[in-house]
Design a protein around this motif. Sequence first.
Motif, PDB file in Angstrom:
ATOM      1  N   ASP A  35       0.852  -1.187   0.000  1.00 46.36           N
ATOM      2  CA  ASP A  35       0.000   0.000   0.000  1.00 46.36           C
ATOM      3  C   ASP A  35       0.893   1.243   0.000  1.00 46.36           C
ATOM      4  O   ASP A  35       2.076   1.161   0.315  1.00 46.36           O
TER       5      ASP A  35
ATOM      6  N   ASN B 110      -4.693   1.711  -1.839  1.00 44.91           N
ATOM      7  CA  ASN B 110      -5.641   0.599  -1.781  1.00 44.91           C
ATOM      8  C   ASN B 110      -7.057   1.081  -1.484  1.00 44.91           C
ATOM      9  O   ASN B 110      -8.016   0.596  -2.069  1.00 44.91           O
TER      10      ASN B 110
ATOM     11  N   ASN C 147      -4.006  -7.675  -0.163  1.00 46.93           N
ATOM     12  CA  ASN C 147      -3.602  -7.042   1.095  1.00 46.93           C
ATOM     13  C   ASN C 147      -4.323  -7.738   2.241  1.00 46.93           C
ATOM     14  O   ASN C 147      -5.525  -7.973   2.191  1.00 46.93           O
ATOM     15  N   ILE C 148      -3.562  -8.087   3.258  1.00 46.87           N
ATOM     16  CA  ILE C 148      -4.110  -8.919   4.325  1.00 46.87           C
ATOM     17  C   ILE C 148      -5.213  -8.212   5.111  1.00 46.87           C
ATOM     18  O   ILE C 148      -6.124  -8.856   5.621  1.00 46.87           O
ATOM     19  N   ALA C 149      -5.160  -6.874   5.177  1.00 44.22           N
ATOM     20  CA  ALA C 149      -6.195  -6.158   5.921  1.00 44.22           C
ATOM     21  C   ALA C 149      -7.545  -6.305   5.220  1.00 44.22           C
ATOM     22  O   ALA C 149      -8.581  -6.490   5.859  1.00 44.22           O
ATOM     23  N   PHE C 150      -7.496  -6.229   3.895  1.00 44.19           N
ATOM     24  CA  PHE C 150      -8.714  -6.374   3.093  1.00 44.19           C
ATOM     25  C   PHE C 150      -9.310  -7.771   3.282  1.00 44.19           C
ATOM     26  O   PHE C 150     -10.491  -7.918   3.615  1.00 44.19           O
TER      27      PHE C 150
ATOM     28  N   MET D 155      -8.773  -9.792   5.578  1.00 44.16           N
ATOM     29  CA  MET D 155      -9.124 -10.005   6.980  1.00 44.16           C
ATOM     30  C   MET D 155     -10.554  -9.548   7.272  1.00 44.16           C
ATOM     31  O   MET D 155     -11.300 -10.232   7.969  1.00 44.16           O
ATOM     32  N   VAL D 156     -10.923  -8.412   6.696  1.00 44.26           N
ATOM     33  CA  VAL D 156     -12.280  -7.906   6.917  1.00 44.26           C
ATOM     34  C   VAL D 156     -13.300  -8.909   6.378  1.00 44.26           C
ATOM     35  O   VAL D 156     -14.272  -9.258   7.051  1.00 44.26           O
ATOM     36  N   LEU D 157     -13.047  -9.386   5.158  1.00 39.43           N
ATOM     37  CA  LEU D 157     -14.000 -10.307   4.547  1.00 39.43           C
ATOM     38  C   LEU D 157     -14.080 -11.616   5.337  1.00 39.43           C
ATOM     39  O   LEU D 157     -15.165 -12.150   5.572  1.00 39.43           O
TER      40      LEU D 157
ATOM     41  N   LEU E  38     -13.361 -11.991   8.461  1.00 43.39           N
ATOM     42  CA  LEU E  38     -13.977 -11.698   9.759  1.00 43.39           C
ATOM     43  C   LEU E  38     -15.505 -11.692   9.631  1.00 43.39           C
ATOM     44  O   LEU E  38     -16.214 -12.233  10.487  1.00 43.39           O
TER      45      LEU E  38
ATOM     46  N   ILE F 295      -5.979 -15.990   4.267  1.00 37.77           N
ATOM     47  CA  ILE F 295      -4.655 -16.249   3.702  1.00 37.77           C
ATOM     48  C   ILE F 295      -4.757 -16.623   2.227  1.00 37.77           C
ATOM     49  O   ILE F 295      -3.951 -16.197   1.407  1.00 37.77           O
TER      50      ILE F 295
ATOM     51  N   PHE G 134      -5.407 -13.539  -0.065  1.00 38.67           N
ATOM     52  CA  PHE G 134      -4.224 -12.675   0.031  1.00 38.67           C
ATOM     53  C   PHE G 134      -3.043 -13.296  -0.708  1.00 38.67           C
ATOM     54  O   PHE G 134      -2.415 -12.656  -1.552  1.00 38.67           O
TER      55      PHE G 134
END
Lengths: 163, 405
Positions: B85, B179, B268-271, B273-275, B277, B326, B329
């Motif tokens: 990013d 991003n 991107n792991i944050a993206f 991660m949201v999905l 979660l 994972i 990503f």
Amino acid sequence: MELLTPALGLFFWTLVVFLIIIFMLKKLAWKPILKAIKDREDSIEEALKSAEKARSEMSQLQSGIAEAKKEAAAERDRIMKEATEMKNNILDQAKKDAQNEARRIVDDARDAILKEKAAAMADIQSQVASLSLEIAEKVLAKKFENKGEQEALVQEYLKTVSL
Amino acid sequence: MRHVKSGIRGFWRVKNFAFLLAFMTFTWSFANPADHETGHDSVQHEDIIPHDEVGHDTHGEAGHGEEEGFTTATMSKTILHHISDAHEWHFFSIGETHYSLPLPVIVYSEQYGLDIFMSSSFDHHTHMYKTYKEEHGHIVLLDESGEPLLVEQNVEEDGVVVGTEMVPAPVMDLSITKNVASMLVSFIIILLLFTSVAKAYKARPGQAPRGLQSFMEPLILFVRDEIAKPNMGHHYLRFTPYLLSLFFFIWVNNLLGLLPGAANVTGNIAFTMVLALLSLIITNVNGNKSYWGHILWPPGIPLPVKVILIPVEIISIFTKPFALMIRLFANMTAGHIIIMSILGLIFLFSENGTNLGAGFGVSFASVPFAIFLYTLELLVAAIQAFIFTMLTALFIGQAMPEDHH
């Protein structure tokens, strides 16, 4: 590692954006789209069903028509047969009647002829008799003075004459 | 009638093109062709001394290796920068001129409060603006002298404070990064796309789909009939809208990420991660008695096995969405890395322009292979969106086992 550490900012914005997308699309897109698709599927199914029904009704109707046709044909054949028979009967009868009539006419004619013939014969006989008498009278006038005797002689002769 | 139709289609094409042009104009009006001074190697760039004549070339791949040469080290750095990013959206560089879209930086810290400014405010050489410094995509707080701001933090050992140490001051970075900007673009695209499709359904009820609508309908039906229906039993219609949003959100972002100069959002792991979660939450919120029963007290299993199985089951609640996170990503990031590496070979073999023949020769292998991988990535973009959605549907379906009958 840097790549595996989720960034707070992106996490936050992803959550915000995705939640907005979920709710907006659900309301603005998915509900109307799914409903429209469902409605159309239903209407297509309905149309197919009614078409199938119409087709079966049609085939039923067609089989009915075929049956009626067959019946009509049989009826026609029967009527034709009857008519033929009747015609033949009438013809036969007419022939017979005609024959009878002809025979009768012929018979009548024969009778009439016979009667006429008999009458004619009788007439001829009487005329011949009177003629012969006159002739004989004239012939015998000179020979026979007695009329009575002459007539009896003629009668006698006439009896011997066969026609 | 046909003429009218083609006329309408033509109009749409023109309209879309106009939209694209407008968007590009908008983009360029913000674009900031910033001139940078030449001749600074990329290693020194890590230096934090403000007024040293340190080059700024983390943004331009072309900037690399002008002096030092393009080595495997600079290549991996370039690739990592490409998939990471950033606070501004760099498109390309011509020579030393970098064309990039400045993006808003939103930072909050205890020391300085909330601050919002454009990424173009960062000094091109020092990467500093007021009390902030941008360092490899992170915002670092500075004190008045331009040194990194440090705060005391307790050092704990087994829950007991044994001392303090100085660490960089924590900062909450909620910037609209590359991003996030790319995701906002995808947000607009998705919204326009599907509201217009929905409009088409409303405008022509009960009729065969046409145009964009007929392109989207098989996809929508695919999600409904091949993903939701087989996995979720008769409750599938309740979750179909969510699965549709999920599928298209991932897919559109995957595809946007494949555009040249675009952001690697789905890698991107944050993206992810949201999905993941959200998948975790939806699965467990909808979990019924039987689902929890199988986890907390698996039926028909001897007690000693239960002792082993129950923790395993509890862990599996989290491993499933973790694998989702994972998988997406790693797949997307790996695709980017491979394509970049294959193309990077050309520059490695040309040995910084001294061996043009070798570079040229390698390009005959690299370019077709990169094209092959790129088309493969187009496929992967769809497949990963499908897998993520499919598995989410499967997990939700598994949490409602009776519903399968």
